[in-house]
Design an enzyme around this catalytic site. Structure first.
Site, mmCIF file in Angstrom:
data_model
loop_
_atom_site.group_PDB
_atom_site.id
_atom_site.type_symbol
_atom_site.label_atom_id
_atom_site.label_comp_id
_atom_site.label_asym_id
_atom_site.label_seq_id
_atom_site.Cartn_x
_atom_site.Cartn_y
_atom_site.Cartn_z
ATOM 1 N N SER A 140 0.858 -1.181 0.000
ATOM 2 C CA SER A 140 0.000 0.000 0.000
ATOM 3 C C SER A 140 0.891 1.226 0.000
ATOM 4 C CB SER A 140 -0.890 0.012 1.249
ATOM 5 O OG SER A 140 -1.504 1.273 1.431
ATOM 6 N N TYR A 153 -1.885 -0.173 10.400
ATOM 7 C CA TYR A 153 -1.980 -0.692 9.035
ATOM 8 C C TYR A 153 -0.727 -0.342 8.244
ATOM 9 C CZ TYR A 153 -3.568 -1.157 4.195
ATOM 10 O OH TYR A 153 -3.676 -1.494 2.864
#
Length: 264
Positions: A140, A153
């Protein structure tokens, strides 16, 4: 960036039932002699198998469970080996770090980082048997550019980037390549309503799962070891590496808006 000689795949794809995963499965299927789809929900996996053809097999289970890893390894052996592993499965939670539940943090680290590591380790003997093989870890932009509300995250995806780079170097004298592909914001169910509202308020660029799958297919056909989607995002990742105070200032200016949507 150079291009690879086209090849047929015997592939394992995790997180195949989700938005990005199912879109990647549809792109891989025409190039695959065998495609093993892994996910937690049986219905979307069964639908993909019916849609994509007889070369598709499924394993339904939680990647953090050893029994699921056993099932994947057995299925991979049964389909004649593997020359492509795509570690795509992931979970996210947008939350203030100060009040985020420890269980949520552990779940993200287990699913986004430890599970890909353990699955890769399981399948390395099969990958070594292929004349040429790839492990592609789906990260990501938040693993490359820290962002408020995504501390845990982002840590899991940054860890995945570090794992990818280290293992790539460890296997550099073998026929296995380890690569890292980082999407930016994508319109999938992984985003909460708060994330969707924040992205709208900030004017954040978002991709469809199909656009991510197209970019992934282009990356897979190329030779770069890593890629980040989005010109603006790629530029900020570069700035974050070379002049981190500039992204610091830019994100600080967004904090008032972020905090409007940040679950406490």
């Amino acid at each position: 960036m150079g291009r690879r000689t086209p090849q047929r795949y015997r592939a394992v794809l995790t997180g195949a039932g989700g938005g990005i995963g199912s879109a990647i499965a549809r792109r891989l299927a025409p190039q695959a002699d065998a495609l093993l789809l892994v996910g937690r929900q049986p219905a979307p996996l069964a639908a993909l198998r019916a849609e994509l053809g007889p070369q598709v097999q499924v394993v339904c289970g939680d990647l953090t469970a050893p029994t699921t890893l056993d099932a994947i390894e057995q299925a991979a052996r049964a389909m004649g080996g593997v020359n492509l592993l795509v570690n795509n499965a992931g979970i996210s939670q947008f939350h203030s770090f100060e009040t985020q539940a420890p269980e949520a943090m552990r779940a993200m680290l287990d699913t986004n980082l430890l599970a890909p590591m353990l699955l890769t380790r399981r399948l390395l003997p099969l990958l070594h048997q292929a004349p040429a093989a790839q492990v592609v870890n789906i990260g990501s932009v938040f693993g490359l550019l820290g962002y408020p509300g995504f501390a845990a995250y982002g840590a899991s995806k940054a860890g995945l980037k570090g794992f990818s780079q280290a293992l790539r170097r460890e296997l550099s004298d073998s026929a296995i390549e380890v690569r890292y592909f980082a999407p930016r914001a994508t319109r999938t169910s992984i985003n909460s309503s708060a994330v969707n509202a924040m992205n709208s308020a900030l004017g954040t660029a978002e991709d469809s799962p199909e656009a991510v799958a197209d970019a992934f297919a282009d990356f897979l056909a190329g030779t770069a070891w890593q890629a980040t989607m989005g010109r603006k995002e790629s530029f900020f990742v570069m700035l974050n590496r070379l002049l981190p105070s500039l992204p610091d200032d830019a994100i600080r200016k967004q904090l008032a808006v972020i905090r409007q949507y940040l679950p406490k």
